[in-house]
Design an enzyme around this catalytic site. Structure first.
Site, PDB file in Angstrom:
ATOM      1  N   CYS A   2       0.958  -1.181  -0.114  1.00 55.09           N
ATOM      2  CA  CYS A   2       0.135   0.165   0.065  1.00 55.09           C
ATOM      3  C   CYS A   2       0.959   1.335  -0.027  1.00 55.09           C
ATOM      4  CB  CYS A   2      -0.780  -0.123   1.168  1.00 55.09           C
ATOM      5  SG  CYS A   2      -1.934  -1.368   1.548  1.00 55.09           S
ATOM      6  N   ARG A  27       3.302   1.925  -7.455  1.00 54.26           N
ATOM      7  CA  ARG A  27       3.453   0.660  -6.454  1.00 54.26           C
ATOM      8  C   ARG A  27       2.397  -0.157  -6.964  1.00 54.26           C
ATOM      9  NH1 ARG A  27       5.945   2.240  -1.520  1.00 54.26           N
ATOM     10  NH2 ARG A  27       4.866   1.161  -0.210  1.00 54.26           N
ATOM     11  N   TRP A  75      -3.448  -1.908  -1.684  1.00 55.32           N
ATOM     12  CA  TRP A  75      -2.934  -3.272  -2.369  1.00 55.32           C
ATOM     13  C   TRP A  75      -3.809  -4.273  -1.383  1.00 55.32           C
ATOM     14  CZ3 TRP A  75      -1.208  -5.056  -6.730  1.00 55.32           C
ATOM     15  CH2 TRP A  75      -0.851  -6.468  -6.976  1.00 55.32           C
ATOM     16  N   ASN A 101      -0.141   0.311   6.052  1.00 58.88           N
ATOM     17  CA  ASN A 101       0.397  -0.583   5.277  1.00 58.88           C
ATOM     18  C   ASN A 101       1.044  -1.651   6.113  1.00 58.88           C
ATOM     19  OD1 ASN A 101       1.462  -1.648   2.947  1.00 58.88           O
ATOM     20  ND2 ASN A 101       3.343  -0.353   2.983  1.00 58.88           N
ATOM     21  N   GLY A 102       0.654  -2.774   5.841  1.00 57.35           N
ATOM     22  CA  GLY A 102       1.288  -4.003   6.603  1.00 57.35           C
ATOM     23  C   GLY A 102       0.193  -4.995   6.864  1.00 57.35           C
ATOM     24  N   GLU A 491      13.863 -22.078 -14.664  1.00 56.33           N
ATOM     25  CA  GLU A 491      13.398 -20.824 -14.667  1.00 56.33           C
ATOM     26  C   GLU A 491      14.682 -19.885 -14.807  1.00 56.33           C
ATOM     27  OE1 GLU A 491      11.121 -18.873 -13.846  1.00 56.33           O
ATOM     28  OE2 GLU A 491      11.975 -17.269 -12.798  1.00 56.33           O
ATOM     29  N   LYS A 495      14.285 -16.634 -17.371  1.00 57.56           N
ATOM     30  CA  LYS A 495      14.826 -15.357 -17.053  1.00 57.56           C
ATOM     31  C   LYS A 495      15.907 -14.845 -18.041  1.00 57.56           C
ATOM     32  CE  LYS A 495      12.451 -13.949 -14.319  1.00 57.56           C
ATOM     33  NZ  LYS A 495      11.689 -15.002 -14.510  1.00 57.56           N
ATOM     34  N   GLU A 498      13.914 -14.150 -21.403  1.00 58.32           N
ATOM     35  CA  GLU A 498      12.958 -13.188 -21.565  1.00 58.32           C
ATOM     36  C   GLU A 498      13.544 -11.646 -21.094  1.00 58.32           C
ATOM     37  OE1 GLU A 498       9.740 -12.980 -18.720  1.00 58.32           O
ATOM     38  OE2 GLU A 498      10.983 -13.975 -17.129  1.00 58.32           O
ATOM     39  N   HIS A 514      21.299 -37.776 -23.487  1.00 56.10           N
ATOM     40  CA  HIS A 514      20.229 -38.362 -24.529  1.00 56.10           C
ATOM     41  C   HIS A 514      20.099 -37.303 -25.582  1.00 56.10           C
ATOM     42  CE1 HIS A 514      19.334 -41.473 -21.873  1.00 56.10           C
ATOM     43  NE2 HIS A 514      19.424 -40.661 -20.752  1.00 56.10           N
ATOM     44  N   LYS A 613       3.104  -8.104 -18.643  1.00 57.89           N
ATOM     45  CA  LYS A 613       3.351  -8.524 -17.217  1.00 57.89           C
ATOM     46  C   LYS A 613       2.105  -9.382 -16.758  1.00 57.89           C
ATOM     47  CE  LYS A 613       4.810  -8.973 -13.112  1.00 57.89           C
ATOM     48  NZ  LYS A 613       6.050  -9.755 -12.790  1.00 57.89           N
TER      49      LYS A 613
HETATM   50  C1  AGP Z   1       7.851 -14.584 -15.475  1.00 56.25           C
HETATM   51  O1  AGP Z   1       9.042 -13.878 -15.705  1.00 56.25           O
HETATM   52  C2  AGP Z   1       7.092 -14.263 -16.772  1.00 56.25           C
HETATM   53  N1  AGP Z   1       6.799 -12.948 -16.853  1.00 56.25           N
HETATM   54  C3  AGP Z   1       5.958 -15.118 -17.246  1.00 56.25           C
HETATM   55  O2  AGP Z   1       6.402 -16.530 -17.391  1.00 56.25           O
HETATM   56  C4  AGP Z   1       4.853 -15.233 -15.871  1.00 56.25           C
HETATM   57  O3  AGP Z   1       5.417 -16.209 -14.842  1.00 56.25           O
HETATM   58  C5  AGP Z   1       3.628 -16.124 -16.295  1.00 56.25           C
HETATM   59  O4  AGP Z   1       2.701 -15.537 -17.301  1.00 56.25           O
HETATM   60  C6  AGP Z   1       2.484 -16.407 -15.188  1.00 56.25           C
HETATM   61  O5  AGP Z   1       1.911 -15.289 -14.822  1.00 56.25           O
HETATM   62  P1  AGP Z   1       1.109 -15.244 -13.542  1.00 56.25           P
HETATM   63  O6  AGP Z   1       2.091 -15.892 -12.333  1.00 56.25           O
HETATM   64  O7  AGP Z   1       0.679 -13.722 -13.152  1.00 56.25           O
HETATM   65  O8  AGP Z   1       0.003 -16.282 -13.775  1.00 56.25           O
END
Ligand code: AGP
Length: 618
Positions: A2, A27, A75, A101-102, A491, A495, A498, A514, A613
């Site tokens: 928040c 935020r 939030w 906030n908290g 993962e 990273k 992307e 393999h 996002k």
């Molecule tokens: C993660 O770095 C990516 N931006 C993407 O894979 C993300 O994790 C995926 O779209 C899932 O999003 P969500 O956790 O909001 O469902």
């Protein structure tokens, strides 16, 4: 998280408060509100909205000026997204108002105690107990002929709150006073020519002043238009130091970090604390997940868990699979949501679908849940955004409580998801025969994790930056891991893809012989996750296989492992922890490696090309 703003002084508190609140919109929030003292009508007026901070200006009679105001962007954590849950919150008579906030961990007990004393509550929030508690204390103090002051009552109330808070408090009967209090949620005092502005972070106030006094945990500040007093946790009046902020407003939004991604990586220790806070009973080896209370019996009788998610959340789910099978002895399947919903999954009695999503709006994950619910399957969620689609469409769930994740690349959400999955494994496991000793061990180790992450951030960053520079010409990477760290390999590869747009493939280390090992040569480096765990020897073998083919190796190793320093070209060290928790530590160097690789390539780190996002389309 928040956003909080408070103002007291000779200036126009409403105008200054709203201007500062606008600067906290970055935020992320789902509602906003303001309360201010209207001297003409001798009352506190408030306004709340779901339509953004600007809307508050329209609902406030702009001609009104006021000496004191408190403002808030919410939030949602406890209680859905609604005007009634928006802050600030008032007491029974609309005289004492609070923005927070908290998380007040003991709000249920306080609400019960206050209700029994005749207080009426209108919201679902934890925050609303604060003004009523202050009201009750002032009433008691007056009845006993004690100190009726607002500051005295607030100090007593703070002593009864458990959890994290950043608070601003005003009172109709003390319009000359504004109180600010901090405990684990940042709060600072801005010193202006006309008075004081209190805010969650410097971004809010830089247009008005760069002179700040930082509050420490346990502090309570009593502000008037012309002076301030700060009392420490021991109620002692303490000296304060005025600092000058050198940041630009843009820099301040990121807390002085160049990008949200880096800021959110460095937030991970606090994010993990918030995700775990109030959810462990170490002495009983139990996890407390209040959001699952309504479905606890159905979870106790679960026969299989089907995890559905996308991207980074899916990789967290793969770690959850191993945790739940090893520690809860329950069969688990994990699917990317976009496959799950179209492959006609066969459900059986006792199935539980577990959806993981930071945004709570990912279309494929929401679609997978609907597919399961049509078949009558229990659906639970691990979600960060309160009140989001997935949070609302699952039957129950656990919120991450890590505040908004702004950068497209998910970092703190991933580690929080893995930590919550560990809590879930203890929660289910202790229903199904996990021993007290095991539950206690996991709980104790999980509680140490935030500090271990902080230790990595304190010791490895410069080296990771150097290694990213060393490999900046590499066009391809292989990320290798086994068991709990296979998903970390996936993962880490994601990273790098992307953010740096570099081709990277996450592969189970046992699979490289393999086929994939054919790609290894001096221009195709491998990142090998090889902590001291049950598959360490196998991973050491993998490093040797890669090096034997002139492949360069960046290893993630356990602190003190000098053998890997020799075996690999470069090593990032992480502290020792339980095998099931190493993913939370092992991923940190990979997040930083990707971040610096992206920065070296001059990319828009927080907004990578072609990405959103939240993928709300299928
Ligand atoms: C993660 O770095 C990516 N931006 C993407 O894979 C993300 O994790 C995926 O779209 C899932 O999003 P969500 O956790 O909001 O469902």
């Amino acid at each position: 998280m928040c956003g909080i703003v408070g103002y007291i002084g000779k200036g126009d508190a409403v105008a200054i408060g709203l201007d500062c609140l606008k600067r906290l919109e970055y935020r992320g929030y789902d509602s906003a509100g303001i309360a201010f003292f209207d001297a003409e009508e001798n009352r506190v007026r408030s306004a709340k909205t779901l339509k953004g901070v600007a809307d508050l200006g329209r609902v406030i009679d702009e001609k009104k000026t006021s000496p004191v105001a408190i403002c808030h962007t919410r939030w949602a954590t406890h209680g859905g997204v609604s005007e009634i849950n928006a802050h600030p919150h008032g007491d029974c008579h609309g005289e004492i108002w609070v923005a927070h906030n908290g998380i007040i961990e003991n709000y249920k007990e306080l609400k019960k105690w206050l209700t029994a004393r005749g207080h009426t509550f209108v919201s679902e929030t934890d925050t609303e107990v604060v003004p009523h508690l202050i009201e009750e204390i002032i009433k008691g103090n007056k009845a006993r002929g004690g100190n009726p002051s607002l500051a005295h009552a607030v100090r007593e109330a703070l002593g009864q709150l458990k959890g994290a808070y950043g608070l601003v408090i005003m009172d109709k009967t003390h319009p000359e006073t504004l109180i600010a209090a901090r405990n684990f949620s940042p709060l600072l005092l801005g010193v202006t020519d006309s008075g004081y502005v209190v805010a969650s972070d410097a971004t809010a106030i830089l247009k008005h002043t760069n002179r700040v006094i930082y509050l420490d945990d346990g502090d309570m500040a009593v502000l008037t238009g012309t002076g301030h007093e700060v009392y420490d946790v021991g109620k002692n009046l303490r000296e304060t130091t005025e600092h000058t902020i050198e940041w630009s407003p843009e820099e301040a939004e990121k807390g002085g970090y160049p990008h949200f991604m880096l800021k959110e990586i460095f937030e991970e220790p606090d994010a993990l604390k918030n995700a775990i806070r109030g959810r462990l009973v170490p002495q009983e080896g139990l996890a407390k997940l209040g959001g699952l209370a309504d479905v606890e019996e159905r979870l106790r009788n679960a026969k299989r868990i089907l995890i559905v998610a996308c991207g980074t959340a899916y990789y967290a789910g793969k770690i959850g699979e191993y945790m739940l099978e090893e520690y809860a002895g329950i069969p688990v399947e994990v699917d990317v949501a976009s496959e799950f919903r179209y492959r006609k999954p066969v459900f059986q009695e006792g199935d539980v679908v577990l959806a993981i999503s930071q945004s709570g709006e990912t279309a494929d994950t929401a679609g997978a849940i609907r597919e399961a619910k049509e078949k009558g399957v229990l659906c639970v969620g691990i979600v960060n955004a309160v009140g989001s689609t997935i949070a609302r469409e699952t039957d129950a769930g656990v919120y991450a409580h890590i505040g908004p994740e702004i950068s497209v690349a998910s970092t703190k959400a991933f580690t929080a998801q893995v930590a919550i999955l560990a809590l879930f494994a203890v929660y289910i496991g202790r229903m199904r025969g996990m021993s007290l000793a095991t539950g206690k061990r996991v709980a104790e180790e999980l509680q140490k994790i935030p500090e271990l992450v902080a230790h990595i951030l304190e010791t490895q960053v410069e080296h990771i930056k150097e290694v990213a520079e060393k490999y900046r010409e590499a066009k391809n990477f292989m990320f290798l891991g086994r068991k709990y760290n296979y998903a970390v390999a996936l993962e880490g590869a994601l990273k790098l893809k992307e953010t740096a747009y570099v081709h990277a493939e996450g592969i189970s280390a046992g699979e490289i012989k393999h086929g994939p090992i054919a790609m290894i040569d001096k221009d195709f480096p491998a990142v090998v996750i090889a902590p001291k765990d049950s598959v360490y020897e196998k991973m050491a073998g993998t490093i040797a296989e890669v090096r034997a083919r002139e492949g360069r190796v960046i290893a993630i190793a356990t602190e003190g492992d000098e053998a890997l320093r020799e075996a690999a070209d470069d090593v990032f060290y992480i502290p020792k922890t339980l095998e099931m928790l190493t993913p939370i530590l092992a991923v940190i160097p990979l997040q930083l490696f990707a971040y610096y690789a992206a920065v070296l390539r001059g990319h828009n780190v927080d907004r990578p090309r072609n990405l959103a996002k939240s993928v709300t389309v299928e």
